[in-house]
Design a protein around this motif. Sequence first.
Motif, PDB file in Angstrom:
ATOM      1  N   ARG A  57      -1.150   3.410   9.513  1.00 29.54           N
ATOM      2  CA  ARG A  57      -1.343   4.778   9.040  1.00 29.54           C
ATOM      3  C   ARG A  57      -0.847   4.919   7.602  1.00 29.54           C
ATOM      4  N   ASP A  58       0.318   4.334   7.320  1.00 28.80           N
ATOM      5  CA  ASP A  58       0.854   4.405   5.964  1.00 28.80           C
ATOM      6  C   ASP A  58      -0.036   3.649   4.980  1.00 28.80           C
ATOM      7  N   LEU A  59      -0.501   2.463   5.371  1.00 26.27           N
ATOM      8  CA  LEU A  59      -1.362   1.673   4.477  1.00 26.27           C
ATOM      9  C   LEU A  59      -2.663   2.410   4.172  1.00 26.27           C
ATOM     10  N   GLU A  60      -3.203   3.074   5.156  1.00 22.90           N
ATOM     11  CA  GLU A  60      -4.437   3.826   4.941  1.00 22.90           C
ATOM     12  C   GLU A  60      -4.224   4.939   3.923  1.00 22.90           C
ATOM     13  N   SER A  61      -3.102   5.632   4.034  1.00 23.90           N
ATOM     14  CA  SER A  61      -2.813   6.723   3.107  1.00 23.90           C
ATOM     15  C   SER A  61      -2.483   6.210   1.707  1.00 23.90           C
ATOM     16  N   ALA A  62      -1.997   4.952   1.626  1.00 30.68           N
ATOM     17  CA  ALA A  62      -1.556   4.395   0.353  1.00 30.68           C
ATOM     18  C   ALA A  62      -2.579   3.439  -0.249  1.00 30.68           C
ATOM     19  N   ALA A  63      -3.821   3.553   0.166  1.00 33.41           N
ATOM     20  CA  ALA A  63      -4.852   2.617  -0.286  1.00 33.41           C
ATOM     21  C   ALA A  63      -5.038   2.627  -1.796  1.00 33.41           C
ATOM     22  N   HIS A  64      -4.598   3.687  -2.457  1.00 34.49           N
ATOM     23  CA  HIS A  64      -4.765   3.803  -3.907  1.00 34.49           C
ATOM     24  C   HIS A  64      -3.759   2.951  -4.679  1.00 34.49           C
ATOM     25  N   LEU A  65      -2.722   2.448  -4.012  1.00 34.87           N
ATOM     26  CA  LEU A  65      -1.698   1.663  -4.701  1.00 34.87           C
ATOM     27  C   LEU A  65      -2.226   0.280  -5.068  1.00 34.87           C
ATOM     28  N   ARG A  66      -1.620  -0.318  -6.106  1.00 27.84           N
ATOM     29  CA  ARG A  66      -2.038  -1.664  -6.494  1.00 27.84           C
ATOM     30  C   ARG A  66      -1.579  -2.672  -5.449  1.00 27.84           C
ATOM     31  N   ALA A  67      -2.189  -3.855  -5.494  1.00 31.35           N
ATOM     32  CA  ALA A  67      -2.018  -4.843  -4.434  1.00 31.35           C
ATOM     33  C   ALA A  67      -0.566  -5.228  -4.209  1.00 31.35           C
ATOM     34  N   LEU A  88       2.148  -3.487  -4.633  1.00 27.02           N
ATOM     35  CA  LEU A  88       2.886  -2.427  -3.946  1.00 27.02           C
ATOM     36  C   LEU A  88       2.453  -2.312  -2.490  1.00 27.02           C
ATOM     37  N   LEU A  89       1.178  -2.531  -2.244  1.00 28.16           N
ATOM     38  CA  LEU A  89       0.712  -2.547  -0.858  1.00 28.16           C
ATOM     39  C   LEU A  89       1.354  -3.691  -0.080  1.00 28.16           C
ATOM     40  N   ASP A  90       1.554  -4.817  -0.760  1.00 23.75           N
ATOM     41  CA  ASP A  90       2.201  -5.949  -0.103  1.00 23.75           C
ATOM     42  C   ASP A  90       3.631  -5.604   0.283  1.00 23.75           C
ATOM     43  N   ARG A  91       4.324  -4.832  -0.544  1.00 22.41           N
ATOM     44  CA  ARG A  91       5.685  -4.422  -0.238  1.00 22.41           C
ATOM     45  C   ARG A  91       5.713  -3.494   0.990  1.00 22.41           C
ATOM     46  N   LEU A  92       4.650  -2.732   1.145  1.00 21.51           N
ATOM     47  CA  LEU A  92       4.579  -1.759   2.231  1.00 21.51           C
ATOM     48  C   LEU A  92       4.129  -2.387   3.548  1.00 21.51           C
ATOM     49  N   ARG A  93       3.322  -3.435   3.466  1.00 15.49           N
ATOM     50  CA  ARG A  93       2.630  -3.974   4.637  1.00 15.49           C
ATOM     51  C   ARG A  93       3.584  -4.698   5.601  1.00 15.49           C
ATOM     52  N   ILE A 108      22.347   8.026   5.680  1.00 14.74           N
ATOM     53  CA  ILE A 108      21.266   9.000   5.550  1.00 14.74           C
ATOM     54  C   ILE A 108      20.200   8.339   4.683  1.00 14.74           C
ATOM     55  N   LEU A 109      19.045   8.066   5.266  1.00 24.24           N
ATOM     56  CA  LEU A 109      17.982   7.313   4.611  1.00 24.24           C
ATOM     57  C   LEU A 109      16.885   8.247   4.130  1.00 24.24           C
ATOM     58  N   ARG A 110      16.492   8.076   2.870  1.00 24.89           N
ATOM     59  CA  ARG A 110      15.357   8.818   2.346  1.00 24.89           C
ATOM     60  C   ARG A 110      14.395   7.796   1.759  1.00 24.89           C
ATOM     61  N   GLY A 111      13.429   7.353   2.591  1.00 26.77           N
ATOM     62  CA  GLY A 111      12.470   6.359   2.154  1.00 26.77           C
ATOM     63  C   GLY A 111      11.318   6.976   1.389  1.00 26.77           C
ATOM     64  N   GLY A 112      10.496   6.115   0.797  1.00 20.25           N
ATOM     65  CA  GLY A 112       9.330   6.582   0.075  1.00 20.25           C
ATOM     66  C   GLY A 112       8.332   7.256   0.999  1.00 20.25           C
ATOM     67  N   SER A 113       7.612   8.228   0.465  1.00 22.71           N
ATOM     68  CA  SER A 113       6.652   8.971   1.287  1.00 22.71           C
ATOM     69  C   SER A 113       5.558   8.065   1.818  1.00 22.71           C
ATOM     70  N   GLU A 114       5.222   6.989   1.077  1.00 23.02           N
ATOM     71  CA  GLU A 114       4.157   6.095   1.521  1.00 23.02           C
ATOM     72  C   GLU A 114       4.527   5.338   2.793  1.00 23.02           C
TER      73      GLU A 114
END
Length: 418
Positions: free
Chosen positions: A55-65, A67-72, A146-152
């Motif tokens: 779900r996060d990857l789908e919403s973050a599809a606009h990010l460069r490769a 950054l997507l790798d960091r998220l995946r 207390i964790l505040r992660g990135g919205s992506e």
Amino acid sequence: MSEDAIEIVARLGREARAAADRLAVTPGEVKDRALYAAAEAVRNRCPRLLEANARDLESAAHLRASLLDRLRLDEDRVEAIACGLEGVAGLPDPVGAVAASWTRPNGLRFERIRTPLGVVGIIYESRPNVTADAGGLCLKSGNAAILRGGSESFHTSTAIVEALHEGLEAAGLPKACVQLVPTRDRAAVGAMLSMRGAIDVVVPRGGKGLIQRVLEEARVPVIGHLEGLCHVYVDGAADLEKARRVAVNAKMRRTGVCGAAETILFDRAVAESHMPAILEDLIAAGCEVRGDTEVCAADGRALPAGEEDWNTEYLDAVISARVVDGVEEAVRHIQRYGSRHTDTILTENDAAAAHFLAHVDSAIVLHNASTQFADGGEFGFGAEIGISTDKFHARGPVGAEQLTSYKYVVRGDGTVRP
């Protein structure tokens, strides 16, 4: 600032303070039980984690490769998260450890004992593993988080925290030991930075913009993590095969991590013998090279570098390159443009290595090793919250021990001061 975000963070702070008071005196074996149970929960929840990550990857599809790798996440990375929690559990408990002890002539006995920091706020961008690493390390060191992660990475981080909560419950500890800010409202960051008294220290982990905001706005102490503008210096006495292997690994193993090399410096003595082969290896691996006049002359595929390139953390398959006159000029370049994060020298000359290691004032300096070893797990810390480029309170990988302070315990026998 959104009133809702302020109220949410204030509530989290109150709950975290109560949890921190309890954690400070929780036996190490109880904390370890929670960590092992959390690791098992991560494994059992793998399908749920991957679904949330999709779900996060789908919403973050606009990010460069990169950054997507960091998220995946994939099954291997989920397993790595579980293993990381187990690695933290296997570390010695830093809380209560005696760092030093001595006795004065008057008979007073002194001990310097490690204690938790209290409530740690972690503000980070889209790296799901940080959610588990930060939560696990804070728990091990007796701190509430207390964790505040990135919205992506919101859905992924939420699923990971659910696994951490399962581990806490299994050990009889409150969920408030590890809390995720349950909103993507950016005002929550500002609220965390102003919560003096509720949050004892903030650890930012992310890009230059996030770090600058935290440093400018924080009203609580900060353990800073500046950008990773890391360098590889190929000395005149470098072994060619070692240099080729390390240079490619330092840049291309994972381009989106803070330990990725962003600049490579070549001693003029190896500009003809070593530089062409290393440039060829980097380009063949898919890296764009931006070089000075000599680099561009050595390989026509290199693009001319501008002044801004020496100051840029690409976090992508791009590297700047230049020729320098020996180790002293390499050090001067690093001191001028580097971020004091991680830098390495490749050489078989012990004197050159000693000069580099002594004069480069970075949190991590290496000899004949890749900058991608800038990782708490590789240091034996189990995991890390980040790499601190500060000199206070911690420097380098911030693991469980670095998330403690200390107090002095003094014992006498009716002793009075004359």
